[in-house]
Write a protein that holds these residues in place. Sequence first.
Motif, PDB file in Angstrom:
ATOM      1  N   ASP A  79       7.508  15.814   3.830  1.00  0.00           N
ATOM      2  CA  ASP A  79       7.267  17.218   4.009  1.00  0.00           C
ATOM      3  C   ASP A  79       7.085  17.747   2.076  1.00  0.00           C
ATOM      4  OD1 ASP A  79       9.809  16.630   2.975  1.00  0.00           O
ATOM      5  OD2 ASP A  79      10.626  18.155   3.980  1.00  0.00           O
ATOM      6  N   GLY A  80       7.085  16.988   1.378  1.00  0.00           N
ATOM      7  CA  GLY A  80       6.892  17.277   0.045  1.00  0.00           C
ATOM      8  C   GLY A  80       7.686  16.387  -1.055  1.00  0.00           C
ATOM      9  N   ALA A  81       7.595  17.135  -2.145  1.00  0.00           N
ATOM     10  CA  ALA A  81       8.678  16.609  -3.043  1.00  0.00           C
ATOM     11  C   ALA A  81       9.526  17.609  -3.994  1.00  0.00           C
ATOM     12  CB  ALA A  81       7.470  16.159  -4.455  1.00  0.00           C
TER      13      ALA A  81
ATOM     14  N   PHE B 104      10.654  22.902  -5.158  1.00  0.00           N
ATOM     15  CA  PHE B 104      10.294  22.089  -3.762  1.00  0.00           C
ATOM     16  C   PHE B 104       8.729  22.254  -3.697  1.00  0.00           C
ATOM     17  CE2 PHE B 104       9.528  20.730   0.415  1.00  0.00           C
ATOM     18  CZ  PHE B 104      10.401  19.495   0.446  1.00  0.00           C
ATOM     19  N   LEU B 105       7.811  21.025  -3.718  1.00  0.00           N
ATOM     20  CA  LEU B 105       6.597  21.278  -3.478  1.00  0.00           C
ATOM     21  C   LEU B 105       6.042  21.053  -2.263  1.00  0.00           C
ATOM     22  CD1 LEU B 105       5.359  20.326  -7.091  1.00  0.00           C
ATOM     23  CD2 LEU B 105       5.051  22.369  -6.116  1.00  0.00           C
ATOM     24  N   GLU B 106       5.705  21.943  -1.106  1.00  0.00           N
ATOM     25  CA  GLU B 106       5.377  21.634   0.203  1.00  0.00           C
ATOM     26  C   GLU B 106       4.173  20.864   0.074  1.00  0.00           C
ATOM     27  OE1 GLU B 106       6.850  22.309   2.921  1.00  0.00           O
ATOM     28  OE2 GLU B 106       8.466  23.741   2.182  1.00  0.00           O
ATOM     29  N   GLY B 107       4.257  19.706   0.943  1.00  0.00           N
ATOM     30  CA  GLY B 107       3.095  18.752   1.299  1.00  0.00           C
ATOM     31  C   GLY B 107       2.919  17.771   0.159  1.00  0.00           C
ATOM     32  N   ALA B 108       3.364  17.900  -0.972  1.00  0.00           N
ATOM     33  CA  ALA B 108       3.060  17.128  -2.066  1.00  0.00           C
ATOM     34  C   ALA B 108       3.651  15.590  -1.646  1.00  0.00           C
ATOM     35  CB  ALA B 108       3.771  17.431  -3.439  1.00  0.00           C
ATOM     36  N   GLN B 109       2.790  14.546  -1.987  1.00  0.00           N
ATOM     37  CA  GLN B 109       3.092  12.901  -1.503  1.00  0.00           C
ATOM     38  C   GLN B 109       3.257  12.422  -2.883  1.00  0.00           C
ATOM     39  OE1 GLN B 109       3.700  12.332   1.269  1.00  0.00           O
ATOM     40  NE2 GLN B 109       2.873  14.178   2.351  1.00  0.00           N
ATOM     41  N   SER B 110       2.491  12.777  -3.832  1.00  0.00           N
ATOM     42  CA  SER B 110       2.634  11.771  -5.213  1.00  0.00           C
ATOM     43  C   SER B 110       3.240  12.904  -6.355  1.00  0.00           C
ATOM     44  CB  SER B 110       1.307  11.513  -5.614  1.00  0.00           C
ATOM     45  OG  SER B 110       1.443  10.624  -7.013  1.00  0.00           O
ATOM     46  N   ALA B 111       4.393  12.327  -6.896  1.00  0.00           N
ATOM     47  CA  ALA B 111       4.991  13.062  -7.832  1.00  0.00           C
ATOM     48  C   ALA B 111       5.578  12.447  -8.881  1.00  0.00           C
ATOM     49  CB  ALA B 111       6.109  14.110  -6.768  1.00  0.00           C
ATOM     50  N   ALA B 112       5.840  13.355  -9.954  1.00  0.00           N
ATOM     51  CA  ALA B 112       6.671  12.677 -11.302  1.00  0.00           C
ATOM     52  C   ALA B 112       7.421  13.416 -11.854  1.00  0.00           C
ATOM     53  CB  ALA B 112       5.536  12.166 -12.092  1.00  0.00           C
TER      54      ALA B 112
ATOM     55  N   LEU C  55       8.106  19.232 -13.295  1.00  0.00           N
ATOM     56  CA  LEU C  55       7.936  18.404 -12.027  1.00  0.00           C
ATOM     57  C   LEU C  55       6.450  18.495 -11.664  1.00  0.00           C
ATOM     58  CD1 LEU C  55       8.782  16.917  -9.425  1.00  0.00           C
ATOM     59  CD2 LEU C  55       9.028  19.275  -8.360  1.00  0.00           C
ATOM     60  N   ALA C  56       5.627  17.462 -11.588  1.00  0.00           N
ATOM     61  CA  ALA C  56       4.246  17.141 -11.455  1.00  0.00           C
ATOM     62  C   ALA C  56       4.065  16.730 -10.052  1.00  0.00           C
ATOM     63  CB  ALA C  56       3.488  16.681 -12.568  1.00  0.00           C
ATOM     64  N   ALA C  57       3.061  17.142  -9.235  1.00  0.00           N
ATOM     65  CA  ALA C  57       2.884  16.724  -7.769  1.00  0.00           C
ATOM     66  C   ALA C  57       1.499  17.124  -7.605  1.00  0.00           C
ATOM     67  CB  ALA C  57       3.723  17.015  -6.838  1.00  0.00           C
ATOM     68  N   ILE C  58       0.871  16.101  -6.634  1.00  0.00           N
ATOM     69  CA  ILE C  58      -0.584  16.259  -5.987  1.00  0.00           C
ATOM     70  C   ILE C  58      -0.136  17.139  -4.750  1.00  0.00           C
ATOM     71  CG2 ILE C  58      -2.639  15.296  -5.146  1.00  0.00           C
ATOM     72  CD1 ILE C  58      -2.411  14.973  -8.292  1.00  0.00           C
ATOM     73  N   THR C  59      -0.761  18.174  -4.828  1.00  0.00           N
ATOM     74  CA  THR C  59      -0.866  19.209  -3.608  1.00  0.00           C
ATOM     75  C   THR C  59      -2.458  19.526  -2.960  1.00  0.00           C
ATOM     76  OG1 THR C  59      -0.781  21.306  -4.799  1.00  0.00           O
ATOM     77  CG2 THR C  59       1.218  20.295  -4.259  1.00  0.00           C
ATOM     78  N   HIS C  60      -2.323  20.102  -2.122  1.00  0.00           N
ATOM     79  CA  HIS C  60      -3.715  20.476  -1.680  1.00  0.00           C
ATOM     80  C   HIS C  60      -4.245  21.995  -1.522  1.00  0.00           C
ATOM     81  CE1 HIS C  60      -4.272  16.288  -0.271  1.00  0.00           C
ATOM     82  NE2 HIS C  60      -3.138  16.221   0.261  1.00  0.00           N
ATOM     83  N   GLY C  61      -5.240  22.208  -1.987  1.00  0.00           N
ATOM     84  CA  GLY C  61      -5.652  23.658  -2.000  1.00  0.00           C
ATOM     85  C   GLY C  61      -6.416  24.117  -0.882  1.00  0.00           C
TER      86      GLY C  61
ATOM     87  N   GLN D  35       2.664   9.325 -13.512  1.00  0.00           N
ATOM     88  CA  GLN D  35       4.000   8.969 -14.121  1.00  0.00           C
ATOM     89  C   GLN D  35       3.442   9.507 -15.850  1.00  0.00           C
ATOM     90  OE1 GLN D  35       6.053   5.026 -16.144  1.00  0.00           O
ATOM     91  NE2 GLN D  35       5.471   5.081 -14.200  1.00  0.00           N
ATOM     92  N   PHE D  36       4.623  10.140 -16.297  1.00  0.00           N
ATOM     93  CA  PHE D  36       4.583  10.697 -17.703  1.00  0.00           C
ATOM     94  C   PHE D  36       4.582   9.617 -18.708  1.00  0.00           C
ATOM     95  CE2 PHE D  36       5.584  14.499 -15.208  1.00  0.00           C
ATOM     96  CZ  PHE D  36       4.915  15.486 -16.045  1.00  0.00           C
ATOM     97  N   THR D  37       3.785  10.013 -19.791  1.00  0.00           N
ATOM     98  CA  THR D  37       4.052   8.895 -21.003  1.00  0.00           C
ATOM     99  C   THR D  37       5.621   9.062 -21.488  1.00  0.00           C
ATOM    100  OG1 THR D  37       3.462  10.819 -22.401  1.00  0.00           O
ATOM    101  CG2 THR D  37       1.829   9.065 -21.576  1.00  0.00           C
TER     102      THR D  37
END
Length: 268
Positions: free
Chosen positions: A51-53, A66-74, A82-88, A121-123
């Motif tokens: 459901d998210g990250a 909490f980022l709804e729908g995010a699957q990839s996160a760091a 907190l960084a994540a891929i979401t959909h716009g 991933q972050f440096t």
Amino acid sequence: DGGRGGSGQEISQLSPDDSSALLLALLGHRQPVWGAAFSANGNIILTKGYDGAGGWDAYSGEQISFLEGAQSAAVSPDGEILAAITHGEDDQDMLSIVNAVGELDATPLPADWSSDWDPMQFTPDGSRLVLAGWNSSIGAPGLLVWDVARGSVVQRLVGTVLELPITDVRAQPWADYAYGYDTITFMTGGHANPISDIAFSPDGRFLASASWDGTVRIWNLRAGRTERCIEVDEQVDLVDFSSNGRELATISSHWVGNDTIILRFERW
């Protein structure tokens, strides 16, 4: 958005000294959780679910974001981002970043780039973020390097797609797979199949990327090119550097005969 998830799935933190001692119960995910990790400083717990990250205070268990729908996160090494891929809109992939006070900034990824379940991933110093994904302009996977302060892409780590006549000496190893075609297309200098995992060397100079194409590539971030390519017989699922940065550990899945997980160590 950067709001809080609903109640549902529970994640428990146990003491290493006593596995029966419950330290924290992190309540917030509404669907199964498939991943969790600490920030480098140990202050934040990152969770990834269907459901998210979410980001959590590792001491109080309070949900920070909490980022709804995010699957990839760091999560950044200092636990501040907190960084994540979401959909716009139109299902466009967005890089969403939530800072320590809960402010959300969402930026579209380049039009020819998509990332969803891909690793990120972050440096080690937290100044940049690397995202694996698919580059539609060349029809192959690659890596985006995102400058956190600028809020923009500063580098692409991708290979080159070559289309050669099967008579070319470079195409000869694959000529038997051409099935009557006059040309053959293959990748050089980059991965041919999806990237499954990434890891930074302790000093942040090199990035290792594991792929289902059966290789691990070590990238020189300053030069923007592959420093070395390590070939493995099976698809590579996980990779990590040793504490001195000179050895790599990889985990591969072998599906011929009995299902087998293979752990390898490689000095580079």
